[in-house]
Design a protein around this motif. Structure first.
Motif, short mmCIF file in Angstrom:
data_model
loop_
_atom_site.label_atom_id
_atom_site.label_comp_id
_atom_site.label_asym_id
_atom_site.label_seq_id
_atom_site.Cartn_x
_atom_site.Cartn_y
_atom_site.Cartn_z
N VAL A 454 1.78 11.09 7.64
CA VAL A 454 0.56 11.60 7.01
C VAL A 454 0.90 12.64 5.95
O VAL A 454 0.34 12.64 4.85
N GLU A 455 1.83 13.53 6.26
CA GLU A 455 2.15 14.63 5.36
C GLU A 455 3.04 14.22 4.19
O GLU A 455 3.08 14.91 3.18
N ASN A 456 3.76 13.11 4.32
CA ASN A 456 4.68 12.69 3.27
C ASN A 456 4.33 11.32 2.70
O ASN A 456 5.19 10.64 2.14
N TRP A 457 3.07 10.94 2.82
CA TRP A 457 2.68 9.60 2.42
C TRP A 457 2.90 9.34 0.94
O TRP A 457 2.67 10.22 0.09
N SER A 458 3.33 8.14 0.62
CA SER A 458 3.43 7.65 -0.75
C SER A 458 3.44 6.13 -0.70
O SER A 458 3.72 5.53 0.35
N LEU A 459 3.13 5.51 -1.81
CA LEU A 459 3.16 4.04 -1.86
C LEU A 459 4.57 3.51 -1.61
O LEU A 459 4.75 2.46 -1.00
N TRP A 460 5.56 4.26 -2.11
CA TRP A 460 6.95 3.84 -1.91
C TRP A 460 7.31 3.86 -0.43
O TRP A 460 8.01 2.97 0.07
N LEU A 461 6.81 4.88 0.31
CA LEU A 461 7.06 4.94 1.75
C LEU A 461 6.41 3.75 2.45
O LEU A 461 7.02 3.16 3.35
N ASP A 462 5.19 3.38 2.05
CA ASP A 462 4.54 2.20 2.63
C ASP A 462 5.37 0.94 2.40
O ASP A 462 5.51 0.10 3.31
N MET A 463 5.89 0.77 1.19
CA MET A 463 6.68 -0.42 0.88
C MET A 463 7.95 -0.48 1.74
O MET A 463 8.34 -1.55 2.22
N LYS A 464 8.59 0.66 1.95
CA LYS A 464 9.81 0.70 2.77
C LYS A 464 9.49 0.36 4.23
O LYS A 464 10.25 -0.36 4.89
N ILE A 465 8.35 0.88 4.73
CA ILE A 465 7.96 0.59 6.11
C ILE A 465 7.64 -0.89 6.28
O ILE A 465 8.03 -1.51 7.28
N LEU A 466 6.94 -1.47 5.31
CA LEU A 466 6.62 -2.91 5.37
C LEU A 466 7.90 -3.75 5.38
O LEU A 466 8.01 -4.73 6.13
N ALA A 467 8.87 -3.37 4.55
CA ALA A 467 10.13 -4.12 4.49
C ALA A 467 10.88 -4.01 5.82
O ALA A 467 11.42 -5.01 6.33
N ARG A 468 10.90 -2.83 6.40
CA ARG A 468 11.61 -2.64 7.67
C ARG A 468 10.86 -3.33 8.82
O ARG A 468 11.47 -3.75 9.80
#
Length: 479
Positions: A454-468
């Protein structure tokens, strides 16, 4: 500490709306050029309209960009980049037309002073007319979409009102009549001991624990409706600023407290914003577009697999194909979360009998060899296939592709105040905890990873989580 002033530097939200206006004007300029190409062949030879061929593309682009910058300047001056609740639809349309036409006059003056005779006045007129129409249409559609989401309870702003007197109740009644603007009254905060002793059922606490109440009730805005100690109000505003909560006051009551602050009307009620957090609306809109696009593709591509799973669930055991559970979403909103049924039909009733076998600490519940899980359900859980129907929840706006997992009400009731931070965003099908520590039984790890997201959210973080997540699914490490 001196008077509080509203932070006037352009916000990320303002920059986002300004960027949309820029793209709208560029589109209008392109449409004007295309329309103009058909006009010369129909005009008589003595037409006084200058030929577009005399103006280079760079010259035309310069003037269109200058017109766009003028529109952005006037739109911001007229308050069109502020919250949609602070102005009526009619006023918004009037200011949009006024800003476009005023910018058009500035453009004409610029052409006159710069001797821009090579630029077709027909193109100028068409650009102004088309851009005005497109801007009005876009803002009308945006407002209609906002009203629809607000009435559905998706786009809401929870409100606490400090002061339970005549003005406070009038403000509360006014907000209740404006459901389409998304305001949801959560309670009064007593400013004096007399208000606290009146026994009003809607008084949820006093001003000393105002911020704790605001966080526990997922409050977005605090309204001060009665005068109070200036130092107390300033300290409350500072605490609210740190917590990301907006603060407003009724203007007549706080002379000198807010300087250089514009009065904003909530319906017909005047208020002055003392603090407003900078919400990254552009990034969240992109996140929503990503959610809708990927979930639509997933539902279309995976529909044969989901049909096969539905048949397998039906043949394996008695009961419905889908499991519909009430979960807690963003800001404590309850919604129906869908999964393929992986347990026996009366699994919820058996949970109390199996409480002694729980392998997780605190509020989480987990059993490695849960006897309630069916044969097909165990395979579905191993590869997380039981969660495929949640793409429908993503389309509805109840969930996102990435975010903290939606808890049940019983879990939330046992949360500490700091744990509620994970409910500030939409819950997700997958999240940081799922890819980092899915088998970790620690509740503290579960909360800390969700809070970190929540505190470090970014679109790039979402993309990395989806890939993992794809790696976790294919590895079959699900429960």
């Amino acid at each position: 500490m001196g008077p509080i002033g509203v932070f006037r530097r352009p916000s990320v939200t303002s920059l986002f709306w300004a960027s949309l206006d820029l793209m709208t004007v560029l589109l209008a300029g392109l449409l004007a050029l295309r329309v103009h190409t058909a006009i010369p062949a129909q005009l008589p030879a003595y037409s006084v309209v200058p030929s577009l061929l005399h103006a280079s593309p760079h010259t035309m682009l310069f003037y269109v960009l200058w017109y766009a910058l003028c529109i952005i300047f006037f739109s911001r001056s007229y308050g069109l980049y502020g919250p949609i609740q602070g102005r009526s639809g009619l006023h918004e349309q009037r200011m949009t037309i006024q800003g476009s036409l005023t910018a058009g006059l500035v453009l004409c003056g610029t052409l006159y002073l710069s001797n821009g005779n090579a630029v077709s006045r027909m193109v100028v007129m068409l650009t102004v007319v088309i851009s005005t129409a497109l801007l009005c249409m876009r803002r009308a559609l945006q407002r209609r979409s906002f009203y629809r989401r607000s009435l559905a309870g998706i786009e809401t702003r929870n409100v606490l009102i400090v002061g339970a007197g005549r003005v406070g109740h009038a403000l509360r009644n006014h907000l209740d009549s404006l459901q389409h603007l998304g305001f949801r009254f959560k309670g009064f905060v007593a400013l004096t001991e007399r208000e606290a002793e009146l026994g009003d059922a809607d008084v949820v606490g006093d001003v000393r624990n105002c911020l704790s109440l605001a966080r526990s009730l997922f409050v977005d805005e605090i309204f001060f409706s009665v005068p109070g100690d200036k130092k107390l109000i300033i300290s409350t505003v500072e605490e609210a600023r740190q917590a990301g909560i907006d603060v407003r006051v009724v203007p007549d009551l706080y002379d000198g407290l807010a300087w250089n602050a514009q009065v904003e009307y909530i319906g017909q009620f005047p208020t002055i914003p003392l603090h407003r957090r900078d919400f990254p609306i552009g990034a969240f809109l992109l996140k929503r577009v990503l959610d809708i696009t990927l979930s639509s593709i997933a539902l279309a591509v995976l529909s044969p697999i989901m049909l096969a799973i539905a048949i397998a669930v039906r043949l394996d055991s008695k009961g419905s194909i889908f499991y519909r559970a009430h979960r807690i979403g963003r800001k404590g909103r309850t919604f129906a979360c869908y999964k393929f049924r992986t347990m026996v039909n009366d699994a919820d009733k058996l949970k109390e009998q199996l409480a002694h076998m729980n392998e997780r600490d605190s509020v989480l519940f987990k059993i490695s060899n849960d006897p309630r899980i069916t044969r097909v359900g165990r395979r579905l859980r191993k590869y997380s296939l039981d969660e495929l129907p949640q793409f429908y929840n993503v389309l509805r706006g109840d969930m996102s592709l990435v975010g903290p997992r939606p808890p049940i009400a019983r879990e939330v009731e046992q949360y500490d105040l700091d744990h509620l931070r994970r409910l500030d965003v939409l819950p997700g099908i997958t999240g940081l905890w799922q890819v980092e520590a899915r088998q970790d039984p620690s509740f503290d790890s579960y909360i800390s990873l969700d809070t970190a997201y929540v505190e470090n959210w970014s679109l790039w973080l979402d993309m990395k989580i989806l890939a993992r997540t794809l790696g976790v699914v294919f590895a079959g490490t699900g429960s």
